[in-house]
Motif scaffolding. Structure first.
Motif, PDB file in Angstrom:
ATOM      1  N   GLY A   7       0.977  -1.249   0.247  1.00  0.00           N
ATOM      2  CA  GLY A   7      -0.281  -0.091  -0.067  1.00  0.00           C
ATOM      3  C   GLY A   7       0.354   1.291  -0.141  1.00  0.00           C
ATOM      4  N   LEU A   8       2.358   1.274   0.494  1.00  0.00           N
ATOM      5  CA  LEU A   8       2.805   2.446   0.642  1.00  0.00           C
ATOM      6  C   LEU A   8       4.370   1.806   0.675  1.00  0.00           C
ATOM      7  CD1 LEU A   8       2.084   5.172   1.406  1.00  0.00           C
ATOM      8  CD2 LEU A   8       2.709   4.642   3.458  1.00  0.00           C
ATOM      9  N   ASP A   9       4.792   2.416   0.501  1.00  0.00           N
ATOM     10  CA  ASP A   9       6.345   2.405   0.232  1.00  0.00           C
ATOM     11  C   ASP A   9       6.830   2.927   1.723  1.00  0.00           C
ATOM     12  OD1 ASP A   9       8.634   5.232   0.216  1.00  0.00           O
ATOM     13  OD2 ASP A   9       8.014   4.511  -1.692  1.00  0.00           O
ATOM     14  N   GLY A  10       8.090   2.219   2.383  1.00  0.00           N
ATOM     15  CA  GLY A  10       8.512   2.812   3.548  1.00  0.00           C
ATOM     16  C   GLY A  10       9.282   3.685   4.070  1.00  0.00           C
ATOM     17  N   LEU A  11       9.756   4.251   2.730  1.00  0.00           N
ATOM     18  CA  LEU A  11       9.763   5.901   2.841  1.00  0.00           C
ATOM     19  C   LEU A  11       8.978   6.534   2.836  1.00  0.00           C
ATOM     20  CD1 LEU A  11      12.877   4.751   0.319  1.00  0.00           C
ATOM     21  CD2 LEU A  11      13.463   4.643   2.086  1.00  0.00           C
ATOM     22  N   GLU A  12       8.420   6.448   2.466  1.00  0.00           N
ATOM     23  CA  GLU A  12       7.091   7.253   2.305  1.00  0.00           C
ATOM     24  C   GLU A  12       6.788   7.563   3.378  1.00  0.00           C
ATOM     25  OE1 GLU A  12       4.882  10.931   1.308  1.00  0.00           O
ATOM     26  OE2 GLU A  12       6.572  10.066   0.135  1.00  0.00           O
ATOM     27  N   ALA A  13       6.226   6.242   4.111  1.00  0.00           N
ATOM     28  CA  ALA A  13       5.768   5.846   5.410  1.00  0.00           C
ATOM     29  C   ALA A  13       6.373   6.788   6.329  1.00  0.00           C
ATOM     30  CB  ALA A  13       5.764   4.301   5.389  1.00  0.00           C
ATOM     31  N   THR A  14       8.242   6.894   6.539  1.00  0.00           N
ATOM     32  CA  THR A  14       8.914   6.454   7.129  1.00  0.00           C
ATOM     33  C   THR A  14       8.664   8.472   7.265  1.00  0.00           C
ATOM     34  OG1 THR A  14      10.593   5.309   6.915  1.00  0.00           O
ATOM     35  CG2 THR A  14      11.161   7.067   7.588  1.00  0.00           C
ATOM     36  N   ARG A  15       8.500   9.308   6.486  1.00  0.00           N
ATOM     37  CA  ARG A  15       8.430  10.716   5.680  1.00  0.00           C
ATOM     38  C   ARG A  15       7.277  10.815   6.694  1.00  0.00           C
ATOM     39  NH1 ARG A  15       9.471   9.643   0.938  1.00  0.00           N
ATOM     40  NH2 ARG A  15      11.165   9.572  -0.032  1.00  0.00           N
ATOM     41  N   ARG A  16       6.327   9.931   6.580  1.00  0.00           N
ATOM     42  CA  ARG A  16       4.556  10.647   6.628  1.00  0.00           C
ATOM     43  C   ARG A  16       4.940   9.863   8.454  1.00  0.00           C
ATOM     44  NH1 ARG A  16      -0.009   8.181   2.480  1.00  0.00           N
ATOM     45  NH2 ARG A  16       0.793   9.320   0.607  1.00  0.00           N
ATOM     46  N   LEU A  17       5.495   9.723   8.788  1.00  0.00           N
ATOM     47  CA  LEU A  17       5.396   9.070  10.075  1.00  0.00           C
ATOM     48  C   LEU A  17       6.156  10.516  10.683  1.00  0.00           C
ATOM     49  CD1 LEU A  17       5.855   5.138  10.546  1.00  0.00           C
ATOM     50  CD2 LEU A  17       4.353   6.195  11.927  1.00  0.00           C
ATOM     51  N   LEU A  18       7.225  10.902   9.871  1.00  0.00           N
ATOM     52  CA  LEU A  18       8.321  11.823  10.908  1.00  0.00           C
ATOM     53  C   LEU A  18       7.633  13.236  10.617  1.00  0.00           C
ATOM     54  CD1 LEU A  18      11.914  10.208  10.328  1.00  0.00           C
ATOM     55  CD2 LEU A  18      10.662  10.165  12.745  1.00  0.00           C
ATOM     56  N   ASP A  19       6.924  13.603   9.988  1.00  0.00           N
ATOM     57  CA  ASP A  19       6.661  14.884   9.408  1.00  0.00           C
ATOM     58  C   ASP A  19       5.685  14.943  10.278  1.00  0.00           C
ATOM     59  OD1 ASP A  19       8.301  15.553   8.041  1.00  0.00           O
ATOM     60  OD2 ASP A  19       7.332  14.930   6.018  1.00  0.00           O
ATOM     61  N   ALA A  20       4.353  14.000  10.980  1.00  0.00           N
ATOM     62  CA  ALA A  20       3.051  14.538  11.524  1.00  0.00           C
ATOM     63  C   ALA A  20       3.398  14.483  13.023  1.00  0.00           C
ATOM     64  CB  ALA A  20       2.191  12.255  11.206  1.00  0.00           C
ATOM     65  N   ASP A  21       4.876  13.397  13.504  1.00  0.00           N
ATOM     66  CA  ASP A  21       4.715  13.800  15.202  1.00  0.00           C
ATOM     67  C   ASP A  21       5.405  14.487  15.390  1.00  0.00           C
ATOM     68  OD1 ASP A  21       2.806  10.912  15.534  1.00  0.00           O
ATOM     69  OD2 ASP A  21       4.612   9.982  14.900  1.00  0.00           O
ATOM     70  N   ALA A  22       5.136  15.732  16.301  1.00  0.00           N
ATOM     71  CA  ALA A  22       5.914  17.045  16.904  1.00  0.00           C
ATOM     72  C   ALA A  22       6.436  16.167  17.722  1.00  0.00           C
ATOM     73  CB  ALA A  22       5.252  17.876  16.953  1.00  0.00           C
ATOM     74  N   PRO A  23       7.763  16.803  18.250  1.00  0.00           N
ATOM     75  CA  PRO A  23       8.672  15.903  19.558  1.00  0.00           C
ATOM     76  C   PRO A  23       7.572  16.314  20.713  1.00  0.00           C
ATOM     77  CG  PRO A  23       9.841  17.886  18.076  1.00  0.00           C
ATOM     78  CD  PRO A  23       8.442  18.266  17.403  1.00  0.00           C
TER      79      PRO A  23
END
Length: 176
Positions: A7-23
């Protein structure tokens, strides 16, 4: 995280996870280790640019994987040994056109220059603190400031940037 997931490549999933989660309140952000069978430089670079803190191959031993997760959880970064070797070989070659785009004067806080050099040479916060005779908290502050100023997500990206710009070269001893 794997490179190829349904459904989604791991690189894009990594980008989305890190962009979505604020510290969180402690300034912690998610840390991601790519675990894949694809030993290709383009995936390594893309993973680091996406913010992954590590890149390992699936042939890694269970003990090494556990140690890697602990290393990344502690805020450090890591690459599979074969990938590290290729990066060192690539950046260790002299380049006649290599001119640093990062200048020590770009950093305003005392100690940032030294901290950048030590981070780029793979030293831990504790090792940097000992070398500079400062507290580990001070080193953590400098590292966070550097990441912010350089627009980087983690130490692995710092190493790549410092090598690419000629600020450090593979095999350089730490500057004390």
């Amino acid at each position: 995280m794997d490179i190829h997931i349904p459904g989604l490549d791991g690189l894009e999933a990594t980008r989305r996870l890190l962009d979505a989660d604020a510290p969180d309140a402690d300034g912690d952000v998610p840390r991601i280790v790519i675990l894949t069978t694809f030993d290709l430089d383009r995936y390594v670079y893309a993973a680091l640019q996406a913010g992954a803190s590590g890149f390992l191959l699936k042939d890694v031993s269970a003990d090494h994987l556990i140690a890697a997760v602990r290393t990344v959880q502690a805020g450090d970064a890591l690459l599979a040994p074969t990938i590290t070797r290729r990066l060192v070989e690539r950046f260790a070659r002299p380049r006649a056109t290599a001119t640093p785009t990062l200048r020590p004067s770009a950093f305003s806080l005392p100690g940032e220059n030294e901290v950048l050099g030590h981070v780029a040479r793979g030293m831990s916060n504790a090792e940097i603190a000992e070398a500079l005779i400062v507290g580990e908290t001070t080193v953590k502050s400098h590292v966070a400031n550097l990441l912010g100023k350089l627009g980087l997500r983690n130490r692995a990206q710092t190493v790549v940037l410092a090598c690419e710009t000629g600020l450090v070269r593979a095999g350089d001893p730490p500057t004390l």
